[in-house]
Enzyme design. Structure first.
Site, PDB file in Angstrom:
ATOM      1  CG  HIS A  72      41.322  29.579  36.880  1.00 17.66           C
ATOM      2  ND1 HIS A  72      41.476  28.241  37.145  1.00 17.66           N
ATOM      3  CD2 HIS A  72      40.629  30.101  37.930  1.00 17.66           C
ATOM      4  CE1 HIS A  72      40.914  27.955  38.301  1.00 17.66           C
ATOM      5  NE2 HIS A  72      40.382  29.063  38.799  1.00 17.66           N
TER       6      HIS A  72
ATOM      7  CG  HIS B 157      47.347  27.307  36.388  1.00 20.54           C
ATOM      8  ND1 HIS B 157      47.174  25.944  36.334  1.00 20.54           N
ATOM      9  CD2 HIS B 157      46.129  27.826  36.690  1.00 20.54           C
ATOM     10  CE1 HIS B 157      45.902  25.650  36.592  1.00 20.54           C
ATOM     11  NE2 HIS B 157      45.250  26.774  36.818  1.00 20.54           N
TER      12      HIS B 157
END
Length: 421
Positions: free
Chosen positions: A201, A295
């Site tokens: 991302h 994350h």
């Protein structure tokens, strides 16, 4: 007692004796009147067409979009890295409220981030093709060879790094439940796969933003092409070869192609640029959400570093290097983004200032020294101006008028000194 007003310029007609006031030879006006020869007046440039209200509104929007997308790139890169570290650390240790945007199946994540490179190509590809086709004067072979490969290279790096991230996660991870050796089998059984998941991302958002910024650079000074076309067509109509117009090197066919393409494609290019600015702003907003909810810090920082190094290698090292293909954005058959003195010739030739100081009676070494020390400022002061703009629009006319005016002033000073003695 009031004295007679001295004319601003001498009589260029060459007649002897006083002339009547209606003759215009001793009036207070600048060069460019009826007594200027045709060869001197031929350099006057045509005026621009009146600007409509719609054009002003469009240019206002373009200016705002430029402020958004052309924010200092080096500073933005530093902000990307700093934000990835600071906000990610805060997100790792401080629990943020779980909103709708924290879910992986939210609308923006599914239809924008996960297909982010597709949205980027949707705007960048037509903008690159149309702008490069225009600045190469319709040479599609040069456009395909010198500009289009940049998108192919950017797509290659996007595919390469995202696939490498998946390989790293799959190869150096394990399932939370023993007995599942692969990630796919672990996930199909409903378990979690724990691995070093470098943030795709963060990579795609930063990579897309930097590519958008760099590929949008041809819009800088795009409006000046219209002025260059108008001035160059005028120069060619009067067989004028002087000046520094960047279009001087184009042949007639290239000029016709440029004139046609610029007029037809500029509205589309401006619309695409506005879309690119909006998309770049959206990617920055989505990046903040990625920093907060997805994350770990180290995974996001590494992906950001890879994206920035990829951008630096391609757009700051590879493309600007002479002799290597492809070319940098904005590089075409002419250099319209380079500052030139063709549009506003504000200065005379350098020899005028020296001649002025050398020919003035009573001027000694001190005057000559000052002329050399402050040469540029003295030359600018000698140029007649109105509201900061020069009244001379032709260098030849300015030089001729200045020479005659200096000679006439010297003659009057000599007559005054003889009279006083």
């Amino acid at each position: 007692m009031a004295t007679k007003r001295r004319p601003l310029r001498p009589n260029l007609g060459g007649g002897s004796g006083p002339a009547p006031n209606t003759s215009g030879t001793n009036m207070n006006f600048r060069p460019g009147g009826p007594d200027i020869s045709r060869s001197e007046a031929r350099g006057t440039r045509p005026t621009a067409a009146p600007t409509s209200v719609r054009e002003i509104l469009v240019m206002g929007i373009i200016h705002l979009c430029k402020k958004i997308i052309f924010f200092n790139t080096d500073l933005k890169v530093a902000l990307y890295l700093g934000s990835l570290f600071v906000i990610s650390v805060i997100g790792d240790f401080v629990p943020f409220p779980k909103t709708y945007f924290a879910r992986s199946d939210n609308l923006f994540n599914l239809y924008f981030v996960k297909v982010g490179w597709g949205w980027t190509l949707l705007f960048v590809v037509p903008f690159l093709v149309l702008s490069a086709y225009t600045i190469t004067c319709g040479d599609h072979k040069r456009m395909l060879r010198h500009h289009f490969p940049r998108i192919v290279i950017a797509t290659f790096f996007w595919f390469f790094w995202t696939k490498l991230f998946n390989v790293v996660e799959t190869s150096y991870g394990r399932c939370t439940i023993r007995g599942f050796a692969s990630k796919s089998s672990c996930l199909k059984a409903g378990h979690l796969w724990q691995g070093f998941d470098i943030s795709g991302h963060a990579f795609i958002l930063i990579h897309s933003s930097l590519v958008l910024i760099e590929e949008a650079r041809p819009i800088v000074k795009w409006e000046t092409i219209k002025e260059h076309i108008r001035n160059e067509l005028h120069n060619r109509s009067i067989s004028e070869n002087t000046g520094s117009n960047p279009l001087r090197g184009l042949n007639e066919e290239q000029m016709r192609s440029l004139q046609f393409l610029y007029k037809r494609l500029t509205p589309i290019i401006r619309t695409l640029f506005i879309g690119m600015a909006a998309l770049q702003l959206l990617w920055d907003i989505m990046l903040v959400g990625t920093m907060l909810y997805y994350h770990r810090m180290i995974e996001k920082v590494i992906s950001g570093i890879i994206a920035i190094l990829t951008w630096y290698f391609t757009y700051r090292f590879w493309y600007p290097t002479p002799g290597l293909l492809p070319d940098a954005p904005g590089f075409g058959s002419f250099s319209y983004q380079r500052a030139t003195r063709d549009s506003f010739p504000l200065k005379r030739h350098s020899h005028l200032g020296a001649n002025s100081s050398a020919n003035t009676p009573g001027a000694g070494g001190a005057s000559s020294s000052r002329a050399h020390t402050n040469g540029s400022s003295s030359r600018e002061q000698q140029i007649p101006k109105f509201m900061g703009m020069p009244l001379f629009t032709n260098v030849k006319a300015a030089s001729a008028a200045a020479s005659v005016q200096q000679a006439e002033q010297q003659r009057r000073d000599q007559q005054a000194s003889v009279t006083e003695s």
